[in-house]
Design an enzyme around this catalytic site. Structure first.
Site, PDB file in Angstrom:
ATOM      1  N   GLY A 270       3.155  -5.220   6.323  1.00 36.78           N
ATOM      2  CA  GLY A 270       1.958  -4.772   7.049  1.00 36.78           C
ATOM      3  C   GLY A 270       0.770  -5.663   6.733  1.00 36.78           C
TER       4      GLY A 270
ATOM      5  N   ARG B 229      -7.314 -24.075   0.524  1.00 34.02           N
ATOM      6  CA  ARG B 229      -8.377 -24.974   0.042  1.00 34.02           C
ATOM      7  C   ARG B 229      -8.228 -25.290  -1.449  1.00 34.02           C
ATOM      8  NH1 ARG B 229     -13.653 -23.539   3.810  1.00 34.02           N
ATOM      9  NH2 ARG B 229     -12.701 -24.402   5.690  1.00 34.02           N
TER      10      ARG B 229
ATOM     11  N   ASP C 206       4.948  -4.051  -1.429  1.00 31.71           N
ATOM     12  CA  ASP C 206       6.177  -3.914  -2.221  1.00 31.71           C
ATOM     13  C   ASP C 206       7.405  -4.529  -1.544  1.00 31.71           C
ATOM     14  OD1 ASP C 206       6.038  -1.900  -0.345  1.00 31.71           O
ATOM     15  OD2 ASP C 206       6.946  -0.372  -1.625  1.00 31.71           O
TER      16      ASP C 206
ATOM     17  N   ASP D 271      -2.110   0.111   1.014  1.00 28.00           N
ATOM     18  CA  ASP D 271      -1.602   1.298   0.306  1.00 28.00           C
ATOM     19  C   ASP D 271      -2.035   1.396  -1.156  1.00 28.00           C
ATOM     20  OD1 ASP D 271      -0.343   1.708   2.710  1.00 28.00           O
ATOM     21  OD2 ASP D 271       1.635   1.068   2.027  1.00 28.00           O
TER      22      ASP D 271
ATOM     23  N   ASP E 195      -0.615   0.311  -3.994  1.00 26.55           N
ATOM     24  CA  ASP E 195       0.475   0.927  -4.757  1.00 26.55           C
ATOM     25  C   ASP E 195       1.309  -0.077  -5.547  1.00 26.55           C
ATOM     26  OD1 ASP E 195       1.620  -0.296  -2.594  1.00 26.55           O
ATOM     27  OD2 ASP E 195       2.864   1.377  -2.004  1.00 26.55           O
TER      28      ASP E 195
ATOM     29  N   GLY F 196      -0.670   5.176   4.191  1.00 24.85           N
ATOM     30  CA  GLY F 196      -0.431   4.958   2.770  1.00 24.85           C
ATOM     31  C   GLY F 196       1.045   5.027   2.420  1.00 24.85           C
ATOM     32  N   ARG F 197       1.877   5.294   3.407  1.00 24.89           N
ATOM     33  CA  ARG F 197       3.323   5.478   3.178  1.00 24.89           C
ATOM     34  C   ARG F 197       3.537   6.516   2.074  1.00 24.89           C
ATOM     35  NH1 ARG F 197       7.207   1.869   5.134  1.00 24.89           N
ATOM     36  NH2 ARG F 197       5.729   0.177   5.208  1.00 24.89           N
TER      37      ARG F 197
HETATM   38  O1  F6P Z   1       2.246  -0.591   4.113  1.00 22.18           O
HETATM   39  C1  F6P Z   1       1.158  -0.537   4.973  1.00 22.18           C
HETATM   40  C2  F6P Z   1       1.372   0.503   6.042  1.00 22.18           C
HETATM   41  O2  F6P Z   1       0.235   0.503   6.893  1.00 22.18           O
HETATM   42  C3  F6P Z   1       1.660   1.910   5.536  1.00 22.18           C
HETATM   43  O3  F6P Z   1       0.492   2.596   5.131  1.00 22.18           O
HETATM   44  C4  F6P Z   1       2.341   2.512   6.732  1.00 22.18           C
HETATM   45  O4  F6P Z   1       3.194   3.561   6.361  1.00 22.18           O
HETATM   46  C5  F6P Z   1       3.131   1.350   7.290  1.00 22.18           C
HETATM   47  O5  F6P Z   1       2.506   0.169   6.822  1.00 22.18           O
HETATM   48  C6  F6P Z   1       3.233   1.301   8.791  1.00 22.18           C
HETATM   49  O6  F6P Z   1       4.040   0.220   9.120  1.00 22.18           O
HETATM   50  P1  F6P Z   1       4.216  -0.351  10.608  1.00 22.18           P
HETATM   51  O7  F6P Z   1       2.941  -1.053  10.977  1.00 22.18           O
HETATM   52  O8  F6P Z   1       5.359  -1.271  10.523  1.00 22.18           O
HETATM   53  O9  F6P Z   1       4.435   0.839  11.484  1.00 22.18           O
END
Ligand code: F6P
Length: 328
Positions: free
Chosen positions: A15, A29, A107, A132, A134, A175-176
């Site tokens: 993401g 740079r 991650d 996120d 995390d 935030g997953r």
């Molecule tokens: O890891 C960033 C994030 O925005 C999470 O908060 C969310 O669950 C996920 O990516 C959404 O992913 P995608 O854009 O692939 O739907």
């Protein structure tokens, strides 16, 4: 000191997060300043597989510091999870004479980097870039600050209309599996309740909290629901509350991907610049398989394995307790 690294490639994966462009600019740079040839891999690990690797100079990163998204594009690449995919990626790195990779992501990106470096001889430094927040080894990840500010701006607006209509709003944030955006935006917006993936909260508890507010003349309330909450998203929670609390006029807002876009905050521009600069300097100093992160106000290195080993958001229980007190 003359670096023995001649060619470095940078990529963004997973993401996107605001501040990635500021970070790419700093990587490119810093490399060029130190006499290193710099390359960009398009679409994350996908671009390693398709050999979509471009040469970059100081001007390739002009006027991008303030932009959201990523000029290198990003992707979630399934093929890179296979040995065959990684072999193709490695062959392309060799063909292009790339000595080291800087990977910016969350991650999933770090897991990919770890596996790649375990199976193939690749030098890699990771930069934590995800809204996120995390990853272990960095107090804040790149993009989190801008994202939470976007959330706050949206919830402040919802507060106005909730108050005008005496309504109960359920606002779902991203935030997953991490409740960092949810908890901290709840504090910053004075939300009446927050539901997190890290903490079990029953519908009964939530209803009791809302009833307490109503009994002390609260006429409107906002409940923030982290998308990873175990009992479902904002629509599910709103439905369950409505079953018992039918007299509430409830509304649901899903903030969604708007949390990922926008011009980065000053914090993310500075963090992205510091992390990008530190990543290239770490490679020059001979570091490998490490993540650069922010500890206190210092940039420090953590092994990619450690960054991943405990990579969930550590729920700050004191903040949780405080939220409960301040939202009565
Ligand atoms: O890891 C960033 C994030 O925005 C999470 O908060 C969310 O669950 C996920 O990516 C959404 O992913 P995608 O854009 O692939 O739907």
């Amino acid at each position: 000191m003359k670096p023995n690294i001649k060619n470095i490639a940078v990529l963004t994966s997973g993401g996107d997060a605001p501040g990635m462009n500021a970070c790419i600019r700093a990587v490119v740079r810093t490399g060029i300043y130190n006499g290193i040839n710099m390359f960009g891999v398009m679409q994350g690990y996908q671009g390693l597989i398709t050999n979509n690797i471009i040469s970059m100079d100081s001007r390739s990163v002009s006027n991008i510091l303030h932009l959201g998204g990523t000029i290198l594009k990003t992707a979630r690449c399934l093929e890179f999870k296979t040995h065959e995919g990684m072999q193709i990626a490695y062959d392309h790195l060799k063909q292009n004479d790339i000595d080291a990779l800087v990977v910016i992501g969350g991650d999933g990106t770090f897991t990919g980097a770890k596996r790649f470096a375990e199976k193939f001889d690749v030098k890699v430094i990771g930069i934590p870039g995800t809204i996120d927040n995390d990853l272990s080894g960095s107090d804040f990840t790149l993009g989190y600050d801008t994202a939470i500010n976007t959330v706050i701006e949206a919830i402040d607006k919802i507060r106005d209309t909730a108050d005008a209509h005496d309504r109960l709003f359920f606002v779902e944030v991203m935030g997953r599996d991490s409740g960092c955006i949810a908890l901290r935006s709840a504090i910053a917006t004075g939300a009446e309740a927050v539901l997190l993936p890290e903490k079990e909260t029953s519908i009964r508890e939530l209803i009791d909290k809302l009833a307490l507010g109503a009994s002390t003349k609260k006429t409107s309330s906002i409940v923030i629901v982290a998308e990873g909450h175990k009992q479902g998203g904002a629509y599910d929670i709103a439905k369950k509350v409505k079953e018992t609390f039918n007299h509430y006029d409830t509304k649901v807002t899903i903030l969604g991907h708007l949390q990922r876009g926008g011009s980065p905050s000053s914090f993310d521009r500075i963090l992205g610049s510091r992390l990008g600069y530190a990543a290239v300097n770490a490679l020059i100093a001979g570091e490998n398989h490490k993540m650069v992160g922010l500890w206190g106000n210092e940039i420090k290195l953590t092994s990619i394995t450690d960054a991943l080993s405990n990579h969930s958001y550590k729920l700050e229980s004191d903040l949780m307790d405080m939220t409960k007190v301040l939202s009565i």
